[in-house]
Design a protein around this motif. Structure first.
Motif, PDB file in Angstrom:
ATOM      1  N   LYS A  84       0.861  -1.332  -0.116  1.00  0.00           N
ATOM      2  CA  LYS A  84       0.062  -0.014  -0.039  1.00  0.00           C
ATOM      3  C   LYS A  84       0.794   1.240  -0.068  1.00  0.00           C
ATOM      4  O   LYS A  84       0.721   2.244   0.627  1.00  0.00           O
ATOM      5  CB  LYS A  84      -0.976   0.069   1.243  1.00  0.00           C
ATOM      6  CG  LYS A  84      -0.242  -0.394   2.437  1.00  0.00           C
ATOM      7  CD  LYS A  84      -1.646  -0.232   3.580  1.00  0.00           C
ATOM      8  CE  LYS A  84      -0.687  -0.516   4.886  1.00  0.00           C
ATOM      9  NZ  LYS A  84      -1.784  -0.521   6.173  1.00  0.00           N
ATOM     10  N   ALA A  85       1.739   1.120  -0.982  1.00  0.00           N
ATOM     11  CA  ALA A  85       2.793   2.307  -1.163  1.00  0.00           C
ATOM     12  C   ALA A  85       2.149   3.688  -1.439  1.00  0.00           C
ATOM     13  O   ALA A  85       1.079   3.655  -2.330  1.00  0.00           O
ATOM     14  CB  ALA A  85       3.853   2.185  -1.996  1.00  0.00           C
ATOM     15  N   ARG A  86       2.527   4.793  -1.024  1.00  0.00           N
ATOM     16  CA  ARG A  86       2.107   6.190  -1.377  1.00  0.00           C
ATOM     17  C   ARG A  86       3.013   6.764  -2.482  1.00  0.00           C
ATOM     18  O   ARG A  86       4.221   6.662  -2.513  1.00  0.00           O
ATOM     19  CB  ARG A  86       2.049   7.113  -0.333  1.00  0.00           C
ATOM     20  CG  ARG A  86       1.292   6.516   0.972  1.00  0.00           C
ATOM     21  CD  ARG A  86      -0.209   6.359   0.865  1.00  0.00           C
ATOM     22  NE  ARG A  86      -0.851   7.748   0.388  1.00  0.00           N
ATOM     23  CZ  ARG A  86      -2.109   7.694   0.406  1.00  0.00           C
ATOM     24  NH1 ARG A  86      -2.950   6.623   0.634  1.00  0.00           N
ATOM     25  NH2 ARG A  86      -2.826   8.628   0.020  1.00  0.00           N
ATOM     26  N   ILE A  87       2.478   7.193  -3.380  1.00  0.00           N
ATOM     27  CA  ILE A  87       3.368   8.036  -4.401  1.00  0.00           C
ATOM     28  C   ILE A  87       3.952   9.207  -3.806  1.00  0.00           C
ATOM     29  O   ILE A  87       3.192   9.940  -3.325  1.00  0.00           O
ATOM     30  CB  ILE A  87       2.527   8.223  -5.806  1.00  0.00           C
ATOM     31  CG1 ILE A  87       1.954   7.085  -6.308  1.00  0.00           C
ATOM     32  CG2 ILE A  87       3.319   9.223  -6.742  1.00  0.00           C
ATOM     33  CD1 ILE A  87       0.917   7.297  -7.835  1.00  0.00           C
ATOM     34  N   ILE A  88       5.144   9.547  -4.001  1.00  0.00           N
ATOM     35  CA  ILE A  88       5.913  10.689  -3.456  1.00  0.00           C
ATOM     36  C   ILE A  88       6.602  11.387  -4.728  1.00  0.00           C
ATOM     37  O   ILE A  88       6.679  12.414  -4.396  1.00  0.00           O
ATOM     38  CB  ILE A  88       6.898  10.260  -2.235  1.00  0.00           C
ATOM     39  CG1 ILE A  88       8.019   9.324  -2.831  1.00  0.00           C
ATOM     40  CG2 ILE A  88       6.147  10.055  -0.990  1.00  0.00           C
ATOM     41  CD1 ILE A  88       8.973   8.966  -1.730  1.00  0.00           C
ATOM     42  N   ASP A  89       6.787  11.026  -5.926  1.00  0.00           N
ATOM     43  CA  ASP A  89       7.306  11.626  -6.803  1.00  0.00           C
ATOM     44  C   ASP A  89       6.778  10.942  -8.025  1.00  0.00           C
ATOM     45  O   ASP A  89       6.911   9.553  -8.152  1.00  0.00           O
ATOM     46  CB  ASP A  89       8.684  11.917  -6.712  1.00  0.00           C
ATOM     47  CG  ASP A  89       9.382  13.039  -7.380  1.00  0.00           C
ATOM     48  OD1 ASP A  89       8.317  13.808  -8.098  1.00  0.00           O
ATOM     49  OD2 ASP A  89      10.471  13.310  -7.663  1.00  0.00           O
ATOM     50  N   VAL A  90       6.756  11.668  -9.209  1.00  0.00           N
ATOM     51  CA  VAL A  90       6.625  11.135 -10.631  1.00  0.00           C
ATOM     52  C   VAL A  90       7.679  11.805 -11.597  1.00  0.00           C
ATOM     53  O   VAL A  90       7.738  12.955 -11.480  1.00  0.00           O
ATOM     54  CB  VAL A  90       5.323  11.046 -11.065  1.00  0.00           C
ATOM     55  CG1 VAL A  90       5.167  10.642 -12.583  1.00  0.00           C
ATOM     56  CG2 VAL A  90       4.142  10.514 -10.280  1.00  0.00           C
ATOM     57  N   THR A  91       8.503  11.145 -12.078  1.00  0.00           N
ATOM     58  CA  THR A  91       9.496  11.520 -12.828  1.00  0.00           C
ATOM     59  C   THR A  91       9.509  10.855 -14.133  1.00  0.00           C
ATOM     60  O   THR A  91      10.323   9.983 -14.584  1.00  0.00           O
ATOM     61  CB  THR A  91      11.042  11.351 -12.282  1.00  0.00           C
ATOM     62  OG1 THR A  91      11.198   9.854 -11.993  1.00  0.00           O
ATOM     63  CG2 THR A  91      11.109  11.956 -11.010  1.00  0.00           C
ATOM     64  N   PRO A  92       8.579  11.331 -15.094  1.00  0.00           N
ATOM     65  CA  PRO A  92       8.215  10.685 -16.445  1.00  0.00           C
ATOM     66  C   PRO A  92       9.077  10.912 -17.648  1.00  0.00           C
ATOM     67  O   PRO A  92       8.552  11.121 -18.584  1.00  0.00           O
ATOM     68  CB  PRO A  92       6.905  10.839 -16.587  1.00  0.00           C
ATOM     69  CG  PRO A  92       6.877  12.491 -16.208  1.00  0.00           C
ATOM     70  CD  PRO A  92       7.702  12.372 -14.979  1.00  0.00           C
ATOM     71  N   GLY A  93      10.448  10.769 -17.291  1.00  0.00           N
ATOM     72  CA  GLY A  93      11.430  11.135 -18.404  1.00  0.00           C
ATOM     73  C   GLY A  93      11.453  10.345 -19.617  1.00  0.00           C
ATOM     74  O   GLY A  93      11.278  10.825 -20.740  1.00  0.00           O
ATOM     75  N   ARG A  94      11.258   9.002 -19.325  1.00  0.00           N
ATOM     76  CA  ARG A  94      11.104   7.964 -20.340  1.00  0.00           C
ATOM     77  C   ARG A  94       9.781   8.252 -21.162  1.00  0.00           C
ATOM     78  O   ARG A  94       9.559   7.823 -22.402  1.00  0.00           O
ATOM     79  CB  ARG A  94      11.415   6.561 -19.948  1.00  0.00           C
ATOM     80  CG  ARG A  94      12.818   6.488 -19.472  1.00  0.00           C
ATOM     81  CD  ARG A  94      13.146   4.845 -19.098  1.00  0.00           C
ATOM     82  NE  ARG A  94      13.047   3.776 -20.270  1.00  0.00           N
ATOM     83  CZ  ARG A  94      13.152   2.726 -20.179  1.00  0.00           C
ATOM     84  NH1 ARG A  94      13.656   2.229 -19.033  1.00  0.00           N
ATOM     85  NH2 ARG A  94      13.376   2.083 -21.532  1.00  0.00           N
ATOM     86  N   ILE A  95       8.828   8.507 -20.273  1.00  0.00           N
ATOM     87  CA  ILE A  95       7.422   8.558 -21.084  1.00  0.00           C
ATOM     88  C   ILE A  95       7.548   9.829 -21.831  1.00  0.00           C
ATOM     89  O   ILE A  95       6.985   9.836 -23.128  1.00  0.00           O
ATOM     90  CB  ILE A  95       6.215   8.985 -20.031  1.00  0.00           C
ATOM     91  CG1 ILE A  95       6.510   7.448 -18.974  1.00  0.00           C
ATOM     92  CG2 ILE A  95       5.011   9.018 -20.676  1.00  0.00           C
ATOM     93  CD1 ILE A  95       5.986   6.383 -19.627  1.00  0.00           C
ATOM     94  N   ARG A  96       8.118  11.040 -21.764  1.00  0.00           N
ATOM     95  CA  ARG A  96       8.225  12.234 -22.416  1.00  0.00           C
ATOM     96  C   ARG A  96       8.865  11.886 -23.678  1.00  0.00           C
ATOM     97  O   ARG A  96       8.433  12.222 -24.661  1.00  0.00           O
ATOM     98  CB  ARG A  96       8.933  13.043 -21.646  1.00  0.00           C
ATOM     99  CG  ARG A  96       8.388  14.000 -20.787  1.00  0.00           C
ATOM    100  CD  ARG A  96       7.882  15.433 -21.405  1.00  0.00           C
ATOM    101  NE  ARG A  96       6.953  16.151 -20.465  1.00  0.00           N
ATOM    102  CZ  ARG A  96       5.905  16.490 -20.654  1.00  0.00           C
ATOM    103  NH1 ARG A  96       5.144  16.123 -21.824  1.00  0.00           N
ATOM    104  NH2 ARG A  96       5.093  17.114 -19.992  1.00  0.00           N
ATOM    105  N   THR A  97      10.211  11.003 -23.626  1.00  0.00           N
ATOM    106  CA  THR A  97      10.949  10.645 -24.754  1.00  0.00           C
ATOM    107  C   THR A  97      10.037   9.890 -25.753  1.00  0.00           C
ATOM    108  O   THR A  97       9.835   9.957 -26.825  1.00  0.00           O
ATOM    109  CB  THR A  97      12.144   9.770 -24.317  1.00  0.00           C
ATOM    110  OG1 THR A  97      12.834  10.690 -23.177  1.00  0.00           O
ATOM    111  CG2 THR A  97      13.127   9.438 -25.459  1.00  0.00           C
ATOM    112  N   ALA A  98       9.320   8.986 -25.211  1.00  0.00           N
ATOM    113  CA  ALA A  98       8.536   8.092 -26.040  1.00  0.00           C
ATOM    114  C   ALA A  98       7.387   9.040 -26.906  1.00  0.00           C
ATOM    115  O   ALA A  98       7.288   8.714 -27.950  1.00  0.00           O
ATOM    116  CB  ALA A  98       7.787   6.883 -25.296  1.00  0.00           C
ATOM    117  N   LEU A  99       6.855   9.888 -26.026  1.00  0.00           N
ATOM    118  CA  LEU A  99       5.827  10.809 -26.504  1.00  0.00           C
ATOM    119  C   LEU A  99       6.622  11.833 -27.852  1.00  0.00           C
ATOM    120  O   LEU A  99       5.753  11.929 -28.710  1.00  0.00           O
ATOM    121  CB  LEU A  99       5.106  11.493 -25.487  1.00  0.00           C
ATOM    122  CG  LEU A  99       4.230  10.961 -24.484  1.00  0.00           C
ATOM    123  CD1 LEU A  99       3.755  12.019 -23.228  1.00  0.00           C
ATOM    124  CD2 LEU A  99       3.120   9.936 -24.995  1.00  0.00           C
TER     125      LEU A  99
END
Lengths: 424, 424
Positions: free
Chosen positions: A110-125
């Protein structure tokens, strides 16, 4: 045209046919000029099957390894979805939670999200690809271990990515047409809500509406991300959830009442004959908190002058009932209450709407509706934009229908509403 | 006591019972004082089921997403195995190929390992944990994408980790008791080999013995890692494969002949009437190579003086037969050969042993044995430590038994050998 995050639940990708249908919908969004990020849950019953396997090798599966196991489910669905999209002639790449930059704390299961660093997603887009991301999972900041986000995790992944990528909208695809003024299985005349404020949606979610979980709505509210809940089986507009109405909805009159929610998953504990002196309630609820039980409504009446004793009632998830009784029995000597009553045949009915703040008489109208339907009220609890009552479980459907009708929420035709999808 | 790498195949962890049995064996190794690293394959039919799903959404699944999909299989088995070990009171942590530092090239579906950086495994071991690693998978150095290693990938993962961690031994657990002097399903009197040199094992593997793949033995030979192939169903010693005998085996006489292997998976192509002039064979095999077909034996006889024409025969996997015929037909005009013959009813029988280098007469004895059994020889090919012949497929069992017996490999009792495990 901007960036859209779409989330598909397990029932939308339950089999190869479902995956192909979802792939087509994703490609349509891409063709319409959007950058598309897709968050996907595990196929149908995959997660349950994995849990069953785990229980066969370990009586109480938990922790790091259980997370490693469960994340296999999304890995399968996301890879299949990317393949199905490629098969339609478009480029797609799948990413695990870790690859997508979903950073969490280290609380496994039941982890909580503390950060999102979507560098690879940006590159793919930027390369023109559709990005498929595994829902429900991340990687812990400290140990770099795989984590899962617990209940509602995939919706939260979608909203968190939408926030990090500054998406136009987070579309949550499900097997219903949107959020309704009441559960359409109970109220045939329930209507789909076109727009609801985040505030009202939060109250509905905590009052038993199951379409969106509190956690995901809260995240979207905080980062001001509009959510569009809609069916993956139809092309219909669903329900928009946002802090403010969109431009095209601003002309719409904001309903006084958003909807009626009900919840039969709770039980009621009454501590009878508590000495009416300072600190007694604190001891009771400290005992409950130490047993890691989340309680919902709490009600205490004034004490009878003659005895100096009062009763304290609270509701809690049925599953936690036995644990709560145990915890209270252990402190009975110290407090000196008379007895405990436990009742799991209750229902909670809640009326939600920001409009009730400024409309006197809503509470009276609510009670009159229940009274006319012959429904007895056992507990009452209110917030600024919600009234909740506890009734007998057997009265719940009747009560919900009576309230729904009394506040003018009924649609004009019976069964006007499609529930459970049209194209299935 | 040093570090042991154990590898368990899919049949050893086919269900919850198998996983629990394997967990117990791992804990035994740990209790005996070893540091233990375990490489595990996907459970039983999981990989086949995933491939079937992929084929339902995409006609020719391949590439990055197919690898992402398939790696879910090991993720499930490794997490379950770690849980089962914990349930026995020992600490275990599972690691994906990527987490374990298995670095590969970028050739999806059949990546090669180019480096192993097992920092997290070392840490886990130093903390007293058992490390469970997903076989068959890695992460590409360039793109950081998930890759799979292709056929025999889990064995190769185990050997590569053993090399990187400087393990005492790499134990390959399977459903047979070890490497045999012949396939025990064909030769009832086949004997388990206690020790075999890497060199001989490589020849057996390329001649049809399926217990270990060439790739894994080659890796172990290069890094001087002893392999111990044994059954996960019994406690018996299996077969040791190493460059040199271990101390306790040094007294053993090294057999002249290690074993007899056979292979019925190949077909034979004969190019009839090839003009006997320089460059013709090159054109033929360039055509085959360009079609990405791996050939095995190649035989050319001297040409008949009268015609100046010769025949060239070669063997290749049956699956590649049609492709080879197509490729050759396309170059027929240029070469001017007369015709093509294709025969998929053949078997290859190979005798392997380093001792034949220094023992004249082995070849003669081999041919005599076949002749006595009435088996006709169609092609012959030899290496320094191997003789292979092609015969009719229908003669294969008879031929293998005859050769096995002629070289004194038969055990003294019928069916002395347990095949397929004892504890199943």
């Amino acid at each position: 045209m901007g960036l859209v995050v779409q989330k598909y639940g397990g029932s939308s990708v339950a089999d190869a046919e479902g995956i192909k249908r979802v792939a087509k919908r994703i490609v349509d969004a891409k063709k319409s000029g959007h950058q598309v990020v897709v968050v996907v849950s595990a196929m149908g019953d995959t997660t349950d099957e994995l849990i069953e396997l785990a229980e066969q090798v370990s009586p109480m599966p938990t922790g790091r390894e259980f997370d490693m196991l469960l994340t296999a489910g999304e890995r399968i669905s996301m890879a299949l979805l990317a393949m199905a999209i490629k098969n339609l002639g478009h480029e797609a790449q799948s990413f695990t939670g870790s690859q997508a930059g979903v950073i969490t704390d280290s609380v496994h299961n039941k982890a909580r999200i503390i950060d999102v660093t979507p560098g690879r997603i940006r590159t793919a887009l930027d390369q023109g690809n559709i990005a498929i991301v595994a829902g429900f999972q991340g990687v812990s900041q400290d140990s770099k271990d795989i984590t899962t986000l617990g209940r509602g995790g995939s919706d939260t992944t979608a909203v968190a990515l939408a926030a990090a990528l500054d998406a136009e909208v987070c579309e949550i695809y499900t097997d219903v047409d949107g959020v309704f003024t009441a559960d359409p299985r109970v109220v045939k005349k329930a209507q789909k809500i076109d727009w609801i404020s985040s505030e009202d949606m939060l109250e509905l979610a905590s009052s038993g509406s199951k379409v969106l979980l509190h956690r995901c709505v809260e995240y979207a509210r905080r980062y001001n991300i509009p959510i569009h809940v809609r069916s993956s089986f139809s092309g219909l507009q669903g329900t928009w959830v946002s802090n403010e109405p969109r431009e095209d909805q601003k002309g719409m009159e904001h309903a006084i009442i958003s909807g009626v929610a009900h919840d039969t998953s709770e039980a009621k504990v009454t501590v009878v004959g508590v000495p009416d002196k300072p600190g007694e309630a604190a001891v009771i609820f400290r005992a409950i908190a130490d047993a890691e039980i989340n309680i919902d409504m709490v009600v205490q009446n004034v004490s009878a002058a003659a005895t100096g004793l009062t009763d304290i009632s609270f509701t809690l998830p049925k599953a936690d009932g036995p644990k709560a009784i145990d915890a209270l029995k252990r402190v009975q000597g110290g407090i000196g209450f008379e007895t405990l009553r436990y009742d799991d045949q209750i229902a909670k009915i809640s009326l939600v709407g920001a409009g009730m703040k400024t409309n006197p008489g809503v509470t009276a109208q609510f009670f009159e509706a229940l009274s006319n339907a012959g429904v007895n009220i056992e507990l009452i609890s209110t917030s600024e934009i919600r009234i909740s009552v506890v009734t007998r479980a057997e009265d719940v459907n009747e009560a919900v229908r009576a309230v729904h009708s009394a506040f003018g929420l009924d649609s004009e035709t019976d069964e006007a509403v499609v529930y459970g999808g049209t194209g299935r």
